[in-house]
Design an enzyme around this catalytic site. Structure first.
Site, mmCIF file in Angstrom:
data_model
loop_
_atom_site.group_PDB
_atom_site.id
_atom_site.type_symbol
_atom_site.label_atom_id
_atom_site.label_comp_id
_atom_site.label_asym_id
_atom_site.label_seq_id
_atom_site.Cartn_x
_atom_site.Cartn_y
_atom_site.Cartn_z
ATOM 1 C CE LYS A 178 -1.784 2.543 3.151
ATOM 2 N NZ LYS A 178 -1.658 3.829 2.446
ATOM 3 C CD GLU A 253 14.531 1.394 7.764
ATOM 4 O OE1 GLU A 253 15.036 2.436 8.205
ATOM 5 O OE2 GLU A 253 15.132 0.301 7.770
ATOM 6 C CB CYS A 287 13.590 9.847 6.576
ATOM 7 S SG CYS A 287 14.482 8.758 5.442
ATOM 8 C CD GLU A 391 10.533 13.251 10.432
ATOM 9 O OE1 GLU A 391 9.420 12.786 10.702
ATOM 10 O OE2 GLU A 391 11.370 12.675 9.725
HETATM 11 P P1 NAD Z 1 2.744 8.222 7.773
HETATM 12 O O1 NAD Z 1 3.193 7.418 8.931
HETATM 13 O O2 NAD Z 1 1.645 9.191 7.958
HETATM 14 O O3 NAD Z 1 2.261 7.270 6.578
HETATM 15 C C1 NAD Z 1 3.100 6.274 6.037
HETATM 16 C C2 NAD Z 1 2.238 5.187 5.449
HETATM 17 O O4 NAD Z 1 1.530 4.556 6.510
HETATM 18 C C3 NAD Z 1 1.197 5.673 4.456
HETATM 19 O O5 NAD Z 1 1.047 4.733 3.426
HETATM 20 C C4 NAD Z 1 -0.058 5.723 5.313
HETATM 21 O O6 NAD Z 1 -1.261 5.603 4.582
HETATM 22 C C5 NAD Z 1 0.153 4.526 6.217
HETATM 23 N N1 NAD Z 1 -0.595 4.553 7.474
HETATM 24 C C6 NAD Z 1 -1.023 5.636 8.175
HETATM 25 N N2 NAD Z 1 -1.707 5.223 9.271
HETATM 26 C C7 NAD Z 1 -1.690 3.877 9.259
HETATM 27 C C8 NAD Z 1 -2.230 2.876 10.123
HETATM 28 N N3 NAD Z 1 -2.947 3.195 11.200
HETATM 29 N N4 NAD Z 1 -2.011 1.572 9.825
HETATM 30 C C9 NAD Z 1 -1.306 1.228 8.728
HETATM 31 N N5 NAD Z 1 -0.794 2.129 7.865
HETATM 32 C C10 NAD Z 1 -0.963 3.443 8.130
HETATM 33 O O7 NAD Z 1 4.046 8.911 7.174
HETATM 34 P P2 NAD Z 1 4.123 9.932 5.968
HETATM 35 O O8 NAD Z 1 3.631 11.245 6.446
HETATM 36 O O9 NAD Z 1 3.522 9.310 4.764
HETATM 37 O O10 NAD Z 1 5.702 9.987 5.712
HETATM 38 C C11 NAD Z 1 6.558 10.836 6.357
HETATM 39 C C12 NAD Z 1 7.301 10.115 7.456
HETATM 40 O O11 NAD Z 1 8.013 9.015 6.906
HETATM 41 C C13 NAD Z 1 8.364 10.991 8.107
HETATM 42 O O12 NAD Z 1 8.326 10.793 9.488
HETATM 43 C C14 NAD Z 1 9.664 10.470 7.527
HETATM 44 O O13 NAD Z 1 10.801 10.699 8.301
HETATM 45 C C15 NAD Z 1 9.353 9.023 7.406
HETATM 46 N N6 NAD Z 1 10.269 8.388 6.450
HETATM 47 C C16 NAD Z 1 11.241 7.548 6.930
HETATM 48 C C17 NAD Z 1 12.147 6.958 6.054
HETATM 49 C C18 NAD Z 1 13.215 6.024 6.550
HETATM 50 O O14 NAD Z 1 13.777 5.290 5.729
HETATM 51 N N7 NAD Z 1 13.541 6.012 7.828
HETATM 52 C C19 NAD Z 1 12.059 7.225 4.689
HETATM 53 C C20 NAD Z 1 11.057 8.094 4.245
HETATM 54 C C21 NAD Z 1 10.156 8.665 5.124
#
Ligand code: NAD
Length: 487
Positions: A178, A253, A287, A391
């Site tokens: 997803k 991650e 990130c 962040e």
């Molecule tokens: P998010 O956690 O809001 O969403 C990430 C994914 O999780 C999306 O597909 C979202 O639909 C899904 N999601 C949300 N709630 C969920 C739930 N209850 N159950 C299952 N899935 C759920 O994050 P975002 O805003 O999309 O991305 C930004 C974040 O990602 C930042 O914190 C960034 O640092 C992090 N990030 C980390 C890395 C890494 O490799 N460490 C890389 C890229 C981004």
């Protein structure tokens, strides 16, 4: 607003076929603020059908040789590369990133992810030990786990999704993936290539939708034994709770609050442009971006002056403008959140040296309602401030000064995150000493974002659990078993 006829409508990809969904959500073009795409709002029902498809495909797919799977992965990489420009255009429009970034970073890396795991799967070996004195030998085997649940964020959409799909399927698993509901288009485009590459129906199922509905259904499904998640720390906490009753394997991650430590013997000619890039690349929505810059006292004033001059050279413009260094942020809500951090810093008495609220932003007529902001540099901010602790995930970076090595290590470690850090110094001994003591899964010295995919990638503390890489991803996506033979 775009008329209904022009909307792009996505469909789920289950069991090798596109299938419509009963309800849809709007997806926005961040550079104009218009709805331009409709994304399936999948839930339990769609996930259930995808689980059935993935379960049915598992036996045959997991029985293929690594060589067969490797060839298919290479073919998929070829097909993505062939359509690179179309993918790059789509990623830039969907996410707001510049076309240049999508062309040179996102899509080449998405193709390379398949190529990389196509190669690495051919080189794993397992262990064997002998106990000849009792006529026994022991060895290990690795087998795919089953159906992998893969959930990815919006900042590097196809890049991060393929970084999960590639190791999962080359290791013999089938998947339900997803992408973020905000950036689903390139994943949908890739589905059109899976059959052509030779991936059998049911091996890769993509279910589009929101986290609380589609994501939750994947995470809590008892027949999905492992979850690879990239996203925010808050969502990961929730996923850990939801998956705990099922004993799922988790790879998480998460977010970062990455320091750059700049010692007085740093080569500033290299350090300054790289640190501007590490702060603002992809609108600061990586990130690994730097968001706390610690500069040693004797070079602080010079650094700050030159850093601000260099930042002001970054052009914010339409994502399709090949001369733009930064495009639009992902959403209106995210833009407001990022701007609010700048407001809070100002209210706390910090100095905003350039960008938001200081310089004016000139945008083309068609982009007036897009989610743009200037790269912003904040100085004289306290370590306890939310801008130094949380962040922000946008084009905002804080610069503070330090005196000693001991002091800066303590301050750099003084946040809940531990993803990446950057050190600038020409003293090898110091670089090594400091790198060892920093709480970060990745430390770059005198450079940034130089990736070696073979080696472990991931964070400590609230930045994640587990590592990804050639060996680490293989270990995550397989189960190891020790077999003893008495002969
Ligand atoms: P998010 O956690 O809001 O969403 C990430 C994914 O999780 C999306 O597909 C979202 O639909 C899904 N999601 C949300 N709630 C969920 C739930 N209850 N159950 C299952 N899935 C759920 O994050 P975002 O805003 O999309 O991305 C930004 C974040 O990602 C930042 O914190 C960034 O640092 C992090 N990030 C980390 C890395 C890494 O490799 N460490 C890389 C890229 C981004």
């Amino acid at each position: 607003m775009a008329g209904p006829k022009t909307l792009l409508v996505l469909e789920n990809f289950i069991n090798g076929k596109f299938v419509p969904c009963s309800s849809y959500i709007d997806s926005y073009d961040p550079s104009t603020g218009d709805v331009y795409c409709r994304v399936p709002d999948s839930g339990k029902e769609e996930v259930e059908i995808a689980v059935t498809a993935a379960r049915d495909a598992f036996l045959s797919w997991s029985s293929k040789s690594p060589q067969e799977r490797s060839q298919i992965m290479n073919k998929l990489a070829d097909l993505i590369e062939h359509d690179l420009e179309a993918f790059a255009q789509a990623e830039s429009k969907d996410q707001g990133k510049t076309i240049t970034f999508a062309r040179t970073v996102d899509i080449p890396r998405a193709a390379y992810n398949f190529r990389f795991f196509a190669s690495s799967i051919l080189h794993h070996t397992t262990e064997c030990t002998q106990m000849d004195h009792i006529d026994c030998m022991h060895y290990t085997v690795r087998t795919p786990v089953g159906i992998a649940g893969l959930i990815s964020p919006w900042n590097l959409p196809l890049y991060l999704l393929t970084w999960k799909i590639a190791p999962a399927i080359t290791s013999g698993n089938t998947v339900i993936a997803k992408p973020s509901e905000m950036t689903s288009v390139t994943a949908w485009m890739m589905c059109k290539l899976l059959g052509k590459a030779g991936i059998p129906p049911g091996v890769v199922n993509i279910v589009f939708g929101t986290g609380p509905k589609a994501g939750e259904a994947i995470v809590s499904h008892p027949e999905v034994p492992l979850i690879s998640f990239t996203g925010s720390t808050l969502t990961a906490q929730h996923i850990r709770q939801r998956s705990a009753p099922h004993w799922k394997k988790l790879s998480l991650e998460l977010g970062g609050k990455n320091p750059a430590i700049i010692f007085e013997d740093a080569n500033l000619d290299q350090c300054i442009p790289t640190t501007v890039r590490s702060s603002f690349a992809n609108q600061g929505e990586i990130c690994l971006c730097t968001s706390r810059i610690f500069v040693q006292r004797s070079i602080y004033n010079e650094f700050l002056k030159r850093f601000v001059e260099e930042t002001r050279k970054w052009k914010v413009g339409s994502p399709s403008d090949p001369t733009a260094s930064m495009g639009a942020l992902i959403s209106k809500e995210h833009l407001e959140k990022v701007k609010n951090y700048v407001k809070k810093a100002r209210a706390e008495g910090a100095r905003i040296l350039c960008g938001e609220g200081v310089d004016s932003l000139a945008l083309p007529t068609g982009n007036q309602n897009g989610y743009f902001m200037l790269p912003t540099v904040i100085a004289e901010v306290k370590d306890e401030s939310c801008c130094m602790q949380e962040e922000i995930f946008g084009p905002v970076t804080c610069v503070v000064l330090f005196d000693t090595e001991e002091e800066v290590i303590k301050r750099a470690n003084g946040v809940k995150y531990g993803l990446a850090a950057t050190i600038w110094s020409s003293n090898v001994g110091r670089v090594h000493r400091v790198a060892k003591r920093l709480q970060a899964g990745l430390v770059w010295t005198n450079c940034w974002l130089v990736r070696e995919l073979n080696l472990p990638f991931g964070g400590m503390k609230a930045s994640g659990i587990g590592r990804e890489g050639a060996k680490e991803s293989y270990e995550f996506f397989t189960e190891v078993k020790t077999i003893t033979i008495k002969h």
